[in-house]
Design a protein around this motif. Structure first.
Motif, PDB file in Angstrom:
ATOM      1  N   ALA A   1       0.833  -1.209   0.000  1.00  0.00           N
ATOM      2  CA  ALA A   1       0.000   0.000   0.000  1.00  0.00           C
ATOM      3  C   ALA A   1       0.866   1.257   0.000  1.00  0.00           C
ATOM      4  O   ALA A   1       0.563   2.244  -0.685  1.00  0.00           O
ATOM      5  CB  ALA A   1      -0.925  -0.012   1.213  1.00  0.00           C
ATOM      6  N   GLY A   2       1.972   1.220   0.767  1.00  0.00           N
ATOM      7  CA  GLY A   2       2.854   2.384   0.831  1.00  0.00           C
ATOM      8  C   GLY A   2       3.467   2.705  -0.519  1.00  0.00           C
ATOM      9  O   GLY A   2       3.511   3.868  -0.948  1.00  0.00           O
ATOM     10  N   LYS A   3       3.929   1.672  -1.201  1.00  0.00           N
ATOM     11  CA  LYS A   3       4.518   1.884  -2.524  1.00  0.00           C
ATOM     12  C   LYS A   3       3.459   2.304  -3.546  1.00  0.00           C
ATOM     13  O   LYS A   3       3.728   3.107  -4.452  1.00  0.00           O
ATOM     14  CB  LYS A   3       5.205   0.596  -3.004  1.00  0.00           C
ATOM     15  CG  LYS A   3       6.491   0.231  -2.279  1.00  0.00           C
ATOM     16  CD  LYS A   3       7.122  -0.995  -2.935  1.00  0.00           C
ATOM     17  CE  LYS A   3       8.514  -1.291  -2.383  1.00  0.00           C
ATOM     18  NZ  LYS A   3       8.466  -1.942  -1.079  1.00  0.00           N
TER      19      LYS A   3
ATOM     20  N   GLU B   1      10.831   5.357  -3.818  1.00  0.00           N
ATOM     21  CA  GLU B   1       9.727   6.013  -3.102  1.00  0.00           C
ATOM     22  C   GLU B   1       9.650   5.493  -1.660  1.00  0.00           C
ATOM     23  O   GLU B   1       9.436   6.255  -0.713  1.00  0.00           O
ATOM     24  CB  GLU B   1       8.409   5.746  -3.830  1.00  0.00           C
ATOM     25  CG  GLU B   1       8.267   6.472  -5.151  1.00  0.00           C
ATOM     26  CD  GLU B   1       7.776   7.916  -4.977  1.00  0.00           C
ATOM     27  OE1 GLU B   1       7.540   8.326  -3.823  1.00  0.00           O
ATOM     28  OE2 GLU B   1       7.637   8.610  -5.999  1.00  0.00           O
ATOM     29  N   ASP B   2       9.836   4.176  -1.518  1.00  0.00           N
ATOM     30  CA  ASP B   2       9.822   3.562  -0.192  1.00  0.00           C
ATOM     31  C   ASP B   2      10.961   4.108   0.658  1.00  0.00           C
ATOM     32  O   ASP B   2      10.806   4.367   1.858  1.00  0.00           O
ATOM     33  CB  ASP B   2       9.940   2.046  -0.343  1.00  0.00           C
ATOM     34  CG  ASP B   2       9.683   1.299   0.955  1.00  0.00           C
ATOM     35  OD1 ASP B   2       8.907   1.807   1.793  1.00  0.00           O
ATOM     36  OD2 ASP B   2      10.250   0.210   1.134  1.00  0.00           O
ATOM     37  N   ALA B   3      12.127   4.294   0.033  1.00  0.00           N
ATOM     38  CA  ALA B   3      13.283   4.835   0.752  1.00  0.00           C
ATOM     39  C   ALA B   3      12.975   6.221   1.302  1.00  0.00           C
ATOM     40  O   ALA B   3      13.320   6.547   2.452  1.00  0.00           O
ATOM     41  CB  ALA B   3      14.490   4.889  -0.180  1.00  0.00           C
ATOM     42  N   LEU B   4      12.327   7.040   0.497  1.00  0.00           N
ATOM     43  CA  LEU B   4      11.990   8.395   0.939  1.00  0.00           C
ATOM     44  C   LEU B   4      10.962   8.360   2.068  1.00  0.00           C
ATOM     45  O   LEU B   4      11.055   9.137   3.037  1.00  0.00           O
ATOM     46  CB  LEU B   4      11.463   9.214  -0.239  1.00  0.00           C
ATOM     47  CG  LEU B   4      12.492   9.496  -1.345  1.00  0.00           C
ATOM     48  CD1 LEU B   4      11.809  10.120  -2.551  1.00  0.00           C
ATOM     49  CD2 LEU B   4      13.599  10.407  -0.822  1.00  0.00           C
ATOM     50  N   ASP B   5       9.984   7.450   1.974  1.00  0.00           N
ATOM     51  CA  ASP B   5       8.999   7.316   3.048  1.00  0.00           C
ATOM     52  C   ASP B   5       9.681   6.913   4.354  1.00  0.00           C
ATOM     53  O   ASP B   5       9.358   7.443   5.432  1.00  0.00           O
ATOM     54  CB  ASP B   5       7.943   6.276   2.677  1.00  0.00           C
ATOM     55  CG  ASP B   5       6.987   6.762   1.594  1.00  0.00           C
ATOM     56  OD1 ASP B   5       6.946   7.988   1.366  1.00  0.00           O
ATOM     57  OD2 ASP B   5       6.307   5.914   0.991  1.00  0.00           O
ATOM     58  N   ASP B   6      10.615   5.963   4.260  1.00  0.00           N
ATOM     59  CA  ASP B   6      11.329   5.512   5.457  1.00  0.00           C
ATOM     60  C   ASP B   6      12.158   6.642   6.053  1.00  0.00           C
ATOM     61  O   ASP B   6      12.233   6.796   7.271  1.00  0.00           O
ATOM     62  CB  ASP B   6      12.241   4.338   5.116  1.00  0.00           C
ATOM     63  CG  ASP B   6      11.457   3.085   4.732  1.00  0.00           C
ATOM     64  OD1 ASP B   6      10.290   2.976   5.139  1.00  0.00           O
ATOM     65  OD2 ASP B   6      12.020   2.228   4.036  1.00  0.00           O
TER      66      ASP B   6
ATOM     67  N   THR C   1      10.122  -4.718 -13.582  1.00  0.00           N
ATOM     68  CA  THR C   1      11.332  -4.366 -12.829  1.00  0.00           C
ATOM     69  C   THR C   1      11.589  -2.869 -12.826  1.00  0.00           C
ATOM     70  O   THR C   1      11.907  -2.286 -11.782  1.00  0.00           O
ATOM     71  CB  THR C   1      12.549  -5.114 -13.398  1.00  0.00           C
ATOM     72  OG1 THR C   1      12.304  -6.528 -13.321  1.00  0.00           O
ATOM     73  CG2 THR C   1      13.804  -4.785 -12.625  1.00  0.00           C
ATOM     74  N   TRP C   2      11.470  -2.224 -13.989  1.00  0.00           N
ATOM     75  CA  TRP C   2      11.732  -0.786 -14.083  1.00  0.00           C
ATOM     76  C   TRP C   2      10.879  -0.018 -13.077  1.00  0.00           C
ATOM     77  O   TRP C   2      11.379   0.830 -12.341  1.00  0.00           O
ATOM     78  CB  TRP C   2      11.447  -0.315 -15.509  1.00  0.00           C
ATOM     79  CG  TRP C   2      11.881   1.090 -15.821  1.00  0.00           C
ATOM     80  CD1 TRP C   2      13.056   1.490 -16.365  1.00  0.00           C
ATOM     81  CD2 TRP C   2      11.105   2.286 -15.609  1.00  0.00           C
ATOM     82  NE1 TRP C   2      13.078   2.853 -16.508  1.00  0.00           N
ATOM     83  CE2 TRP C   2      11.888   3.374 -16.047  1.00  0.00           C
ATOM     84  CE3 TRP C   2       9.836   2.544 -15.087  1.00  0.00           C
ATOM     85  CZ2 TRP C   2      11.446   4.694 -15.994  1.00  0.00           C
ATOM     86  CZ3 TRP C   2       9.394   3.865 -15.017  1.00  0.00           C
ATOM     87  CH2 TRP C   2      10.190   4.917 -15.471  1.00  0.00           C
ATOM     88  N   MET C   3       9.589  -0.327 -13.041  1.00  0.00           N
ATOM     89  CA  MET C   3       8.712   0.388 -12.112  1.00  0.00           C
ATOM     90  C   MET C   3       9.040   0.041 -10.662  1.00  0.00           C
ATOM     91  O   MET C   3       8.952   0.901  -9.779  1.00  0.00           O
ATOM     92  CB  MET C   3       7.241   0.069 -12.406  1.00  0.00           C
ATOM     93  CG  MET C   3       6.254   0.786 -11.479  1.00  0.00           C
ATOM     94  SD  MET C   3       6.441   2.599 -11.433  1.00  0.00           S
ATOM     95  CE  MET C   3       5.725   3.046 -13.009  1.00  0.00           C
ATOM     96  N   TYR C   4       9.434  -1.209 -10.410  1.00  0.00           N
ATOM     97  CA  TYR C   4       9.715  -1.562  -9.015  1.00  0.00           C
ATOM     98  C   TYR C   4      10.958  -0.839  -8.499  1.00  0.00           C
ATOM     99  O   TYR C   4      11.056  -0.548  -7.303  1.00  0.00           O
ATOM    100  CB  TYR C   4       9.872  -3.076  -8.858  1.00  0.00           C
ATOM    101  CG  TYR C   4       9.537  -3.540  -7.459  1.00  0.00           C
ATOM    102  CD1 TYR C   4       8.211  -3.609  -7.031  1.00  0.00           C
ATOM    103  CD2 TYR C   4      10.539  -3.867  -6.554  1.00  0.00           C
ATOM    104  CE1 TYR C   4       7.898  -4.000  -5.741  1.00  0.00           C
ATOM    105  CE2 TYR C   4      10.234  -4.263  -5.261  1.00  0.00           C
ATOM    106  CZ  TYR C   4       8.913  -4.322  -4.856  1.00  0.00           C
ATOM    107  OH  TYR C   4       8.600  -4.705  -3.566  1.00  0.00           O
TER     108      TYR C   4
END
Length: 653
Positions: A456-458, A521-526, A512-515
């Motif tokens: 959900a976060g991603k 994005e997950d890194a920035l949220d963390d 893969t490209w999108m992941y």
């Protein structure tokens, strides 16, 4: 003219072939005078220093360490005047006219040596040709940044500044001199570089180490021996016994270099010198990291001594870090500078990650640096000071993403299955949906999961939502690949080659490209969570993004032999003239070079909790990643156009 180049040149020339002729320096001996002493320059060749056979006379050169040893003693006793006199005038190392001095290693650099690229890098960074001497003299006199500083800071800075500022750089400059001598093509000119090579080893090791390197020296060789025990990088089976691996590798490099110099292989010698300089940086990096940990007030050890030691080591590598990443260098300086308002303000972990981000650029590895062992438990590393991982395609991950990188092995198998004749669709579907090579905490990572297993976060990521809105499906990428593999939907009547191309490229550049984007994005949220426990403040997710982008098949330097988006950039740069080499068709792609710089910069920013700046870097990455995709589309737009006589199902797919 008789002996036009001088008898010393003749002696050194024949000594250079003793090994080839099967005779030794001991066999030949030296030419004695009637008083029992050797004629000048005619002493026996080939004495050993730290297990390296020296073929020219550098006995006096090696004695420079006796000045350094006495210098340290005077500093500890706070005898500043005597220490300054020794530093400036010398005592133990004679040369043809007068004495060698520790100060001269910084202030008496010849024009040829001064042209050395690494030296000029340091000169530019510190804005002074005598940057090393400036630092040592200020510490001795208590001036400049040392005004009001306690004696222990002045002592540590003067001592380490001399040993690892003045002497360390002079070793490098002697190697540069060796190459310059080699290029003159005359044995009479400093023995075609071999004498300068021996001088470099003598200055690096020093006389106190003895013939086998087991002594208690004070030169850079000794630093490597100490730090390998702290970082588990010694050559013994336990990593904390035996000679430093760095010193073993340096000896091997020096031996190779001697052969190249005596053979006049000057260009090859340049490559070897580069390897030597890279290895010599490792103990300096280890020293800085050790004292970043000790100087961090959070660890309860901080004080003037570790702060001064950390800054002295940092000065020895900052120009190299800066040349790779100005932002990483700025973070290191902000935290390690002894004049900073607060010691290690961003925390030792941030310093570690900043320097790890440039390991690939500096030509060193995580394995070479190792991790800082707990002084009370030799079987454990201090928290956050474990060895890093990598590099992979030039990027040194700060966290363990070995298994993540192996997802490209699934992609390679998928490609093999769909390209088989006939295509093995069921096996391709199996590897796509079940996985095989990339372990995670529970089960296997899968290519399908890069589209169907988005958290959900991603899923909130704006770019992902843009794709979802366009294709009207949250699993748009997976649907395309599955249809191609199953021959359903738009692929119901499609030729095998169309299905194969779409399944393979859809997985690579859709899933893969999108992941990769979603991991950033997950890194920035963390990072914004402001908690080191949140995925290492985003650094782990950031590392995951790079290894998904590159894949394990790219190896340490990035070979372009992989199957992930990194490899696509390497292929398309050749087609579009956007590589970094001559004519734009050789060398690494501009895209990948730029992405490596940005990923390294982002890693450092995340480690420091500078989330908004990291977000700006992410935007640049996502834009740059679109370039090879655009190039691919344009290439096949041309190929698929029937007017060009190339069009077929493969080009269309």
């Amino acid at each position: 003219a008789a002996v036009a180049d001088g008898y010393r040149a003749v002696k050194r020339a024949v000594e250079s072939v003793y090994g080839c002729m099967g005779i030794s320096c001991a066999d030949v001996g030296g030419l004695l005078q009637q008083n029992g002493e050797y004629y000048g320059g005619m002493a026996p060749c080939g004495y050993t220093l730290a297990s390296f056979l020296l073929t020219t006379d550098v006995v006096q050169h090696a004695r420079m360490d006796l000045d350094q040893q006495e210098f340290a003693r005077l500093l500890k006793a706070a005898e500043w005047g005597k220490a300054l006199a020794l530093y400036e005038s010398g005592q133990h190392s004679s040369k043809s006219t007068g004495l060698r001095t520790l100060q001269g290693f910084s202030t008496a650099i010849s024009a040829i040596k001064a042209a050395a690229p690494l030296y000029q890098q340091f000169v530019r960074y510190y804005d002074s040709t005598t940057y090393a001497d400036d630092f040592v003299r200020a510490a001795l006199l208590g001036t400049g940044p040392f005004v009001g500083k306690p004696d222990v800071m002045r002592e540590e800075s003067a001592n380490k500044g001399s040993a690892y500022g003045n002497s360390w750089m002079y070793v490098v400059l002697e190697l540069e001199d060796a190459i310059a001598d080699c290029k003159t093509g005359r044995l009479a000119n400093n023995d075609m570089g071999v004498h300068a090579l021996d001088e470099a080893w003598a200055f690096y090791v020093g006389s106190l180490e003895g013939s086998d390197g087991s002594g208690s020296g004070v030169q850079p060789y000794s630093l490597a021996e100490k730090r390998c025990q702290n970082f588990r990088t010694c050559s013994g089976a336990d990593g904390i016994s035996g000679e430093a691996t760095v010193n073993q590798m340096l000896r091997q490099h020096f031996e190779v270099l001697r052969g190249q110099l005596t053979s006049g292989l000057c260009d090859e010698a340049r490559t070897t010198v580069t390897g030597i300089v890279q290895q010599m940086a490792v103990p300096m990096m280890q020293g800085m990291l050790r004292y970043a940990y000790k100087a961090d007030p959070a660890n309860g050890i901080s004080g003037p001594k570790p702060i001064a030691e950390g800054w002295s080591f940092a000065r020895g590598v900052l120009p190299q870090i800066h040349s790779c990443s100005p932002s990483a260098a700025a973070l290191v300086r902000r935290n390690m500078d002894m004049s900073a308002a607060a010691a290690v303000a961003d925390g030792y972990r941030a310093v570690k990650r900043a320097v790890e981000s440039v390991y690939g650029c500096m030509g060193i590895s995580c394995a070479a640096v190792g991790g800082l062992l707990d002084e009370n438990n030799a079987n454990a590393y201090y928290p956050g000071m474990e060895p890093c991982h990598g590099p992979l395609a030039g990027y040194a991950a700060a966290t363990d993403v070995t298994e993540h990188a192996r997802i490209d092995l699934d992609q390679a198998e998928l490609e093999k299955f769909v390209d088989a004749s006939p295509p093995q669709w069921s096996q391709a579907l199996d590897i796509y949906t079940r996985g095989a090579h990339s372990q995670k905490s529970q089960g296997l990572r899968t290519l399908a999961g890069f589209s169907t297993g988005i958290s959900a976060g991603k899923a909130d990521a704006p770019l992902y939502q843009q794709f979802v809105s366009y294709y009207k499906s949250a699993t748009y990428a997976d649907e395309f690949v599955r249809a191609a593999l199953g021959g359903t939907g738009e692929f119901a009547q499609a030729a095998d080659v169309m299905r194969a191309e779409c399944a393979n490229k859809g997985s690579q550049y859709g899933n893969t490209w999108m992941y990769v984007i979603l991991e950033m994005e997950d890194a920035l949220d963390d990072c914004r969570a402001g908690n080191l426990q949140a995925n290492d403040r985003g650094v782990h997710a950031w590392d995951e993004a790079w290894v998904f982008y590159a894949g394990s098949l790219e190896g340490i330097a990035g070979s372009g032999a992989g199957v992930q988006p990194y490899a696509l950039a390497e292929k398309r740069c050749v087609n579009f003239g956007t590589c970094t080499g001559a004519g734009g068709v050789s060398g690494t792609s501009q895209v990948n070079r730029r992405l490596l710089q940005l990923f390294q910069e982002g890693q450092g920013l995340l480690a420091a909790g500078r989330c908004d700046e990291a977000a700006s870097v992410y935007t640049q990455i996502s834009q740059t990643m679109a370039v090879p995709m655009m190039q691919g589309m344009l290439r096949y737009a041309y190929k698929a156009d029937p007017v060009n006589g190339i069009s077929g199902p493969k080009e269309i797919a």
